[in-house]
Enzyme design. Sequence first.
Site, PDB file in Angstrom:
ATOM      1  N   ARG A  66       0.817  -1.216   0.000  1.00  0.00           N
ATOM      2  CA  ARG A  66       0.000   0.000   0.000  1.00  0.00           C
ATOM      3  C   ARG A  66       0.847   1.262   0.000  1.00  0.00           C
ATOM      4  O   ARG A  66       0.358   2.341  -0.285  1.00  0.00           O
ATOM      5  CB  ARG A  66      -0.946  -0.014   1.215  1.00  0.00           C
ATOM      6  CG  ARG A  66      -2.097  -0.997   1.047  1.00  0.00           C
ATOM      7  CD  ARG A  66      -2.965  -1.086   2.280  1.00  0.00           C
ATOM      8  NE  ARG A  66      -2.299  -1.809   3.354  1.00  0.00           N
ATOM      9  CZ  ARG A  66      -2.869  -2.072   4.519  1.00  0.00           C
ATOM     10  NH1 ARG A  66      -4.091  -1.643   4.767  1.00  0.00           N
ATOM     11  NH2 ARG A  66      -2.214  -2.739   5.449  1.00  0.00           N
ATOM     12  N   LEU A 106       3.092 -10.273   5.689  1.00  0.00           N
ATOM     13  CA  LEU A 106       2.016  -9.390   6.134  1.00  0.00           C
ATOM     14  C   LEU A 106       1.876  -9.458   7.645  1.00  0.00           C
ATOM     15  O   LEU A 106       2.028 -10.510   8.253  1.00  0.00           O
ATOM     16  CB  LEU A 106       0.690  -9.799   5.499  1.00  0.00           C
ATOM     17  CG  LEU A 106       0.473  -9.442   4.029  1.00  0.00           C
ATOM     18  CD1 LEU A 106      -0.850 -10.042   3.555  1.00  0.00           C
ATOM     19  CD2 LEU A 106       0.471  -7.941   3.838  1.00  0.00           C
ATOM     20  N   GLY A 107       1.547  -8.309   8.241  1.00  0.00           N
ATOM     21  CA  GLY A 107       1.309  -8.322   9.676  1.00  0.00           C
ATOM     22  C   GLY A 107       1.196  -6.925  10.255  1.00  0.00           C
ATOM     23  O   GLY A 107       1.795  -5.978   9.766  1.00  0.00           O
ATOM     24  N   TYR A 157      -3.324 -13.265  19.168  1.00  0.00           N
ATOM     25  CA  TYR A 157      -2.203 -13.192  18.231  1.00  0.00           C
ATOM     26  C   TYR A 157      -1.762 -14.588  17.796  1.00  0.00           C
ATOM     27  O   TYR A 157      -1.666 -14.876  16.596  1.00  0.00           O
ATOM     28  CB  TYR A 157      -1.031 -12.440  18.866  1.00  0.00           C
ATOM     29  CG  TYR A 157       0.137 -12.246  17.923  1.00  0.00           C
ATOM     30  CD1 TYR A 157       0.150 -11.185  17.023  1.00  0.00           C
ATOM     31  CD2 TYR A 157       1.226 -13.127  17.922  1.00  0.00           C
ATOM     32  CE1 TYR A 157       1.213 -10.998  16.146  1.00  0.00           C
ATOM     33  CE2 TYR A 157       2.284 -12.951  17.057  1.00  0.00           C
ATOM     34  CZ  TYR A 157       2.277 -11.891  16.169  1.00  0.00           C
ATOM     35  OH  TYR A 157       3.322 -11.715  15.300  1.00  0.00           O
ATOM     36  N   LYS A 161      -2.339 -16.374  14.038  1.00  0.00           N
ATOM     37  CA  LYS A 161      -1.198 -16.860  13.256  1.00  0.00           C
ATOM     38  C   LYS A 161      -1.332 -18.362  12.984  1.00  0.00           C
ATOM     39  O   LYS A 161      -1.040 -18.844  11.882  1.00  0.00           O
ATOM     40  CB  LYS A 161       0.113 -16.573  13.993  1.00  0.00           C
ATOM     41  CG  LYS A 161       0.473 -15.103  14.100  1.00  0.00           C
ATOM     42  CD  LYS A 161       0.749 -14.504  12.741  1.00  0.00           C
ATOM     43  CE  LYS A 161       1.270 -13.083  12.845  1.00  0.00           C
ATOM     44  NZ  LYS A 161       1.502 -12.468  11.508  1.00  0.00           N
ATOM     45  N   LEU A 184      11.611 -10.462  17.113  1.00  0.00           N
ATOM     46  CA  LEU A 184      12.358  -9.925  15.983  1.00  0.00           C
ATOM     47  C   LEU A 184      13.241  -8.767  16.432  1.00  0.00           C
ATOM     48  O   LEU A 184      12.775  -7.833  17.090  1.00  0.00           O
ATOM     49  CB  LEU A 184      11.390  -9.450  14.892  1.00  0.00           C
ATOM     50  CG  LEU A 184      10.538 -10.539  14.248  1.00  0.00           C
ATOM     51  CD1 LEU A 184       9.487  -9.916  13.338  1.00  0.00           C
ATOM     52  CD2 LEU A 184      11.402 -11.515  13.458  1.00  0.00           C
ATOM     53  N   ARG A 192       7.816  -0.695  19.100  1.00  0.00           N
ATOM     54  CA  ARG A 192       6.752  -0.927  20.051  1.00  0.00           C
ATOM     55  C   ARG A 192       7.351  -0.998  21.436  1.00  0.00           C
ATOM     56  O   ARG A 192       8.480  -1.434  21.628  1.00  0.00           O
ATOM     57  CB  ARG A 192       6.026  -2.234  19.685  1.00  0.00           C
ATOM     58  CG  ARG A 192       5.413  -2.163  18.296  1.00  0.00           C
ATOM     59  CD  ARG A 192       5.159  -3.544  17.717  1.00  0.00           C
ATOM     60  NE  ARG A 192       4.790  -3.436  16.297  1.00  0.00           N
ATOM     61  CZ  ARG A 192       4.857  -4.428  15.439  1.00  0.00           C
ATOM     62  NH1 ARG A 192       5.294  -5.612  15.816  1.00  0.00           N
ATOM     63  NH2 ARG A 192       4.490  -4.259  14.182  1.00  0.00           N
TER      64      ARG A 192
END
Length: 253
Positions: A66, A106-107, A157, A161, A184, A192
């Site tokens: 996007r 995606l996420g 979550y 997944k 990660l 975050r």
Amino acid sequence: MSDAVKIVVDDKLALGEPFTKAASEFKARSPGKSALVLGSTGEVGREVVKHLMASNAFDKVTVLARRPIEYTGPNAEKLEQKPADFENTEQLERDFAGHTHTFSCLGTTRSKNGKDAFYKVDHDYALNAAKAAKTAGVEHYSNCSSNGADKNSMFLYMKTKGEVDSEIQDMGFPRVSIFRPSMLLCDRKEARLLEKAASYVMPLLDYVMPSKMSIPTSTVAWAMVNNTFKKVDTPIAELLTNKQMLDEFKKSQ
């Protein structure tokens, strides 16, 4: 492109001789292949684009996103960008047409966008894309999931997944690879809160429990792309753990 996401391939990209050899052998063995990347503006997705472009193993690499990306690196002429509309399934099928490999990264997060938006992206959009890829004849679907993913989990979550992993595995792709990284590690601009805190304690935890707690986003991308180069003679659905990804990367360097 003031809002473009910059992706730069530089000398810091650690491919390793086994990776480059595998990429060359893959290209010789399977010429004319093309890859499509979902989530290319995210942290793992950006790294996947870097590794795909640096490998020179695919005739074309398409990013479906996007937001536009601004790429600087080798083989730029092979990169194609398309705007993403994950609610328009007919357009998705046209976007996937002609591609042999898909890398889905995606996420989003519930904390950033709320429960409903999280589920729409991580479940609905992810499955819309996978179904379109299957209809378009994609040969190998690689999906970046999460450690602990479980469709029977009580946590949204992990449950989401796990549901996506299970449905993708059941779609009948000739080859499906599910990657399940732990925390990660990356230089996220909008880090975050939990990830910021974790980044300070992860080195200690990794020392106590190596290959269990975290993984760099670049290593996840390396593992996803490198895995694609492996010769597989029969249909297969595989799950790759955090430890497997780290071990494979370390052996290659």
